[in-house]
Design a protein around this motif. Structure first.
Motif, PDB file in Angstrom:
ATOM      1  N   ASN A 231       0.856  -1.194   0.000  1.00  0.00           N
ATOM      2  CA  ASN A 231       0.000   0.000   0.000  1.00  0.00           C
ATOM      3  C   ASN A 231       0.885   1.235   0.000  1.00  0.00           C
ATOM      4  O   ASN A 231       1.151   1.829   1.047  1.00  0.00           O
ATOM      5  CB  ASN A 231      -0.932  -0.013   1.209  1.00  0.00           C
ATOM      6  CG  ASN A 231      -1.976   1.086   1.156  1.00  0.00           C
ATOM      7  OD1 ASN A 231      -2.224   1.677   0.104  1.00  0.00           O
ATOM      8  ND2 ASN A 231      -2.611   1.363   2.290  1.00  0.00           N
ATOM      9  N   GLY A 232       1.373   1.604  -1.186  1.00  0.00           N
ATOM     10  CA  GLY A 232       2.336   2.709  -1.256  1.00  0.00           C
ATOM     11  C   GLY A 232       3.624   2.302  -0.587  1.00  0.00           C
ATOM     12  O   GLY A 232       4.253   1.303  -0.955  1.00  0.00           O
ATOM     13  N   ASP A 233       4.018   3.056   0.444  1.00  0.00           N
ATOM     14  CA  ASP A 233       5.239   2.716   1.174  1.00  0.00           C
ATOM     15  C   ASP A 233       4.927   2.000   2.484  1.00  0.00           C
ATOM     16  O   ASP A 233       5.792   1.893   3.359  1.00  0.00           O
ATOM     17  CB  ASP A 233       6.072   3.973   1.449  1.00  0.00           C
ATOM     18  CG  ASP A 233       5.309   5.025   2.250  1.00  0.00           C
ATOM     19  OD1 ASP A 233       4.123   4.786   2.588  1.00  0.00           O
ATOM     20  OD2 ASP A 233       5.891   6.084   2.547  1.00  0.00           O
ATOM     21  N   SER A 234       3.699   1.505   2.613  1.00  0.00           N
ATOM     22  CA  SER A 234       3.281   0.845   3.843  1.00  0.00           C
ATOM     23  C   SER A 234       2.869  -0.598   3.578  1.00  0.00           C
ATOM     24  O   SER A 234       2.348  -0.932   2.506  1.00  0.00           O
ATOM     25  CB  SER A 234       2.098   1.597   4.471  1.00  0.00           C
ATOM     26  OG  SER A 234       1.584   0.894   5.593  1.00  0.00           O
TER      27      SER A 234
ATOM     28  N   VAL B 151      -6.915  -1.364  -2.899  1.00  0.00           N
ATOM     29  CA  VAL B 151      -5.603  -0.775  -3.157  1.00  0.00           C
ATOM     30  C   VAL B 151      -5.224  -0.969  -4.618  1.00  0.00           C
ATOM     31  O   VAL B 151      -4.627  -0.093  -5.241  1.00  0.00           O
ATOM     32  CB  VAL B 151      -4.552  -1.405  -2.215  1.00  0.00           C
ATOM     33  CG1 VAL B 151      -3.149  -0.901  -2.562  1.00  0.00           C
ATOM     34  CG2 VAL B 151      -4.885  -1.092  -0.757  1.00  0.00           C
ATOM     35  N   PHE B 152      -5.596  -2.122  -5.159  1.00  0.00           N
ATOM     36  CA  PHE B 152      -5.330  -2.442  -6.560  1.00  0.00           C
ATOM     37  C   PHE B 152      -6.675  -2.482  -7.287  1.00  0.00           C
ATOM     38  O   PHE B 152      -7.606  -3.144  -6.828  1.00  0.00           O
ATOM     39  CB  PHE B 152      -4.604  -3.783  -6.667  1.00  0.00           C
ATOM     40  CG  PHE B 152      -3.357  -3.840  -5.830  1.00  0.00           C
ATOM     41  CD1 PHE B 152      -2.184  -3.254  -6.268  1.00  0.00           C
ATOM     42  CD2 PHE B 152      -3.374  -4.451  -4.594  1.00  0.00           C
ATOM     43  CE1 PHE B 152      -1.037  -3.273  -5.485  1.00  0.00           C
ATOM     44  CE2 PHE B 152      -2.238  -4.482  -3.798  1.00  0.00           C
ATOM     45  CZ  PHE B 152      -1.065  -3.892  -4.238  1.00  0.00           C
ATOM     46  N   PRO B 153      -6.805  -1.777  -8.425  1.00  0.00           N
ATOM     47  CA  PRO B 153      -8.110  -1.657  -9.080  1.00  0.00           C
ATOM     48  C   PRO B 153      -8.734  -3.016  -9.376  1.00  0.00           C
ATOM     49  O   PRO B 153      -8.046  -3.945  -9.821  1.00  0.00           O
ATOM     50  CB  PRO B 153      -7.782  -0.911 -10.375  1.00  0.00           C
ATOM     51  CG  PRO B 153      -6.492  -0.201 -10.105  1.00  0.00           C
ATOM     52  CD  PRO B 153      -5.733  -1.087  -9.172  1.00  0.00           C
ATOM     53  N   LYS B 154     -10.028  -3.122  -9.147  1.00  0.00           N
ATOM     54  CA  LYS B 154     -10.702  -4.397  -9.418  1.00  0.00           C
ATOM     55  C   LYS B 154     -10.634  -4.748 -10.900  1.00  0.00           C
ATOM     56  O   LYS B 154     -10.609  -5.933 -11.258  1.00  0.00           O
ATOM     57  CB  LYS B 154     -12.150  -4.348  -8.935  1.00  0.00           C
ATOM     58  CG  LYS B 154     -13.017  -3.282  -9.600  1.00  0.00           C
ATOM     59  CD  LYS B 154     -14.402  -3.221  -8.974  1.00  0.00           C
ATOM     60  CE  LYS B 154     -15.260  -2.145  -9.639  1.00  0.00           C
ATOM     61  NZ  LYS B 154     -16.590  -2.024  -9.000  1.00  0.00           N
ATOM     62  N   GLU B 155     -10.592  -3.725 -11.774  1.00  0.00           N
ATOM     63  CA  GLU B 155     -10.481  -3.965 -13.216  1.00  0.00           C
ATOM     64  C   GLU B 155      -9.145  -4.585 -13.590  1.00  0.00           C
ATOM     65  O   GLU B 155      -9.005  -5.196 -14.644  1.00  0.00           O
ATOM     66  CB  GLU B 155     -10.665  -2.668 -13.993  1.00  0.00           C
ATOM     67  CG  GLU B 155     -12.031  -2.015 -13.831  1.00  0.00           C
ATOM     68  CD  GLU B 155     -12.123  -1.112 -12.612  1.00  0.00           C
ATOM     69  OE1 GLU B 155     -13.170  -0.469 -12.430  1.00  0.00           O
ATOM     70  OE2 GLU B 155     -11.152  -1.054 -11.826  1.00  0.00           O
ATOM     71  N   LYS B 156      -8.146  -4.406 -12.722  1.00  0.00           N
ATOM     72  CA  LYS B 156      -6.808  -4.939 -12.971  1.00  0.00           C
ATOM     73  C   LYS B 156      -6.500  -6.177 -12.118  1.00  0.00           C
ATOM     74  O   LYS B 156      -5.382  -6.686 -12.156  1.00  0.00           O
ATOM     75  CB  LYS B 156      -5.766  -3.849 -12.689  1.00  0.00           C
ATOM     76  CG  LYS B 156      -5.789  -2.696 -13.680  1.00  0.00           C
ATOM     77  CD  LYS B 156      -5.287  -3.143 -15.050  1.00  0.00           C
ATOM     78  CE  LYS B 156      -5.109  -1.986 -16.003  1.00  0.00           C
ATOM     79  NZ  LYS B 156      -4.574  -2.430 -17.317  1.00  0.00           N
ATOM     80  N   THR B 157      -7.489  -6.614 -11.343  1.00  0.00           N
ATOM     81  CA  THR B 157      -7.302  -7.796 -10.494  1.00  0.00           C
ATOM     82  C   THR B 157      -7.900  -9.000 -11.199  1.00  0.00           C
ATOM     83  O   THR B 157      -9.113  -9.064 -11.416  1.00  0.00           O
ATOM     84  CB  THR B 157      -7.974  -7.586  -9.127  1.00  0.00           C
ATOM     85  OG1 THR B 157      -7.399  -6.439  -8.492  1.00  0.00           O
ATOM     86  CG2 THR B 157      -7.781  -8.807  -8.244  1.00  0.00           C
TER      87      THR B 157
END
Length: 549
Positions: free
Chosen positions: A79-82, A389-395
């Motif tokens: 999640n970014g830097d986390s 965090v990651f687009p559902k269209e790209k999952t």
């Protein structure tokens, strides 16, 4: 049952082989070792972690452990830097009055809390109560237009308590002419019963507990007596919340029918027909609940293995890190619900998979998502699904792990929710390579497809695969395998005895299962295709509505 047919390749597997033809590259021969898995199960299920309950100091200990393992494995923050996604939640401690008074003209009885019923509330007032609230029997409490079913038709439940049956009308039927027969639909889940009653404006809901259609004993319900329940933070939401939700035992429900001068078996039987009409019992109920609310943040843990050529396409593995914390002592006095199988084993499996994928990253990205508050209502995955965090269209898919086989080597695995997506075909293909096969879950009436974190991915259209330990034990056969499954459900599920016991867990069988999860992921992450929902899946139209491929 779909058994492998050695020497013959079914047509759908030939098609699958062509679709996944480029997927043979990658680290399919990764050698999983005991030390990749066992130490994590031992640590996470130890008394030091006190049952991994969210909103406690042991959540912090658990998340610190996971972050340290991610760093040691060289994984990237997801999640970014986390490594974390904050999940705004509230903890509600409901302390019901010890009795519920039931009366009718000329008579009154008293029900005993914990023994006869369990109540809680999602309201945040310091006290909620109901006085002389009318009880209405609403059958299964289902509104399902596609099945021509409406238990609330012409029924006004405002200010009333609805009493409903667990599961759905198809329970116990091999034929699928009524709902899905013995395979539970979402309409059979207790969560749906409460949601629908709230939509109808009911003052409260009592589900009639019956062990076989519920899939677990009343003791599992009793674990929630006077304990904290977690929910997503509802501040700012206009959603209606009933005064209470709860369960009554089947004997108590029959006592209420008798008090109403109704034949209990006849009423419960009539509810299995779409012609059923809800009926008031002519009974009035009174009780109260003291409420303590705490608002805080829990966290999902997320790690990433970035894909080499398609880093913006994601395969998400999930497992829940939480369990039940400290609860009612068992007969030995043990009050720590360690949750070794459920689900320290699933988290340990994800860490083993992370090590394997990191050693040779595939073309697409791998996400390891360890979610919070599964035991409290799948809240961590529900929050992620609403705030991905990651687009559902790209999952491309979700693979969920909620327990790893520790019984022994099996010829089969149990597919939860057969007929949902072509991920099942990929699973079957991988199993056939091993001389194994997939089979429908042995207890489809329990509705396990709606009871773990993959369900929240399915609800937003992402194809989701969930399978469990089979029953066809290599050495001892199906009867033994089923016996072991039932033994865990009845004697160890959500009890302090769900522990890791060295020497009793078959770690070779566990590693075989992790290897299977790995091979499926490698095939997906090194392929060009996107898994699809099968015709007839209730999630197919959801995915198609936003995918423009």
């Amino acid at each position: 049952m779909r058994q492998s047919n050695i020497g013959k390749t079914p047509p759908f597997l030939l098609i699958l082989a062509m679709l996944f033809g480029c997927a043979e590259k990658g680290n399919l021969d990764y050698n999983f070792k005991t030390e990749d898995f066992e130490p994590h199960v031992i640590a996470l299920s130890s008394d030091d972690f006190m049952g991994r309950m969210p909103f406690t100091e042991w959540e912090i200990l658990t998340l610190d452990y996971l972050e340290a393992q991610f760093i040691e494995l060289g994984l990237q923050p997801g999640n970014g830097d986390s490594f974390f996604q904050e999940v705004p939640m509230m903890s509600i401690i409901s302390q019901p009055e010890e009795i519920m008074r039931i009366k009718k003209p000329g008579g009154e009885i008293t029900l005993e809390g914990f023994r006869d019923y369990v109540l809680w509330t999602q309201r945040v007032d310091s006290e909620v109560k109901f006085e002389d609230a009318e009880i209405v029997f609403a059958g299964y409490g289902i509104v399902a237009p596609e099945y021509g079913w409406n238990d609330y038709e012409n029924l006004d439940v405002e200010g009333k308590i609805v009493m409903v049956m667990v599961n759905d009308p198809g329970f116990g039927r091999e034929e699928t002419d009524l709902f899905k027969g013995n395979a539970m639909t979402y309409y059979g889940r207790w969560t749906y019963k409460f949601e629908e009653a709230a939509r109808q404006g009911a003052l409260g809901t009592l589900i009639i507990h019956d062990t076989e259609p519920a899939g677990y004993g009343f003791n599992v319900i009793q674990n929630g007596w006077n304990s904290a329940k977690l929910y997503l933070d509802s501040r700012g939401s206009e959603m209606y919340r009933p005064v209470f939700e709860g369960w009554v035992t089947l004997p108590v429900a029959k006592k209420l029918f008798d008090m109403a001068e109704m034949d209990a078996e006849e009423m419960l039987g009539n509810a299995r027909s779409s012609a059923f009409q809800p009926v008031s019992l002519g009974l009035k109920a009174s009780s109260s609940i003291n409420v303590t609310v705490n608002y805080a943040q829990s966290k999902n843990a997320i790690a990433l293995i970035e894909g080499k050529s398609k880093p913006d396409e994601y395969l998400i593995y999930t497992a829940h890190w939480d369990h039940l914390g400290i609860g009612k002592p068992d007969e030995t006095g043990d009050s720590i619900y360690n949750g070794a199988l459920d689900n320290a084993s699933g988290v340990a499996a994800l860490l083993a998979l992370g090590k394997a994928f990191q050693s040779n990253p595939p073309e697409r990205s791998i996400v390891l998502l360890m979610v919070t508050a599964e035991e409290q209502g799948l809240w961590g995955s529900a929050y992620y699904a609403k705030n991905p965090v990651f687009p559902k269209e790209k999952t491309l898919a979700n693979i969920n792990i909620d327990g790893i086989n520790h019984i022994g080597k099996m010829r089969d695995v149990s597919v939860i929710g057969v007929g949902q997506s072509d991920l099942e075909d990929l699973l079957e293909d991988e199993l056939q390579k091993l001389g194994r096969y997939s089979a429908p879950e042995p207890t489809p009436s329990a509705g396990y497809y709606y009871r773990s974190d993959h369900f929240n991915f399915a609800k937003i259209g992402i194809p989701a695969l969930y399978f469990g330990t089979g029953i066809d034990h290599v050495e001892k056969g199906k009867e033994y395998g089923l016996e072991r499954q039932l033994d865990f459900t009845m004697n160890h599920y959500h009890k302090p005895s769900d522990k890791f016991i060295p020497g009793e867990w078959d770690l070779d069988a566990a590693l075989d299962e992790i290897k299977l999860y790995h091979n499926i992921g490698q095939r997906l992450a090194n392929s060009r295709i996107w898994p699809q929902w099968k015709e007839g899946s209730e999630f197919k139209s959801v995915r198609e509505a936003y995918m423009k491929r």
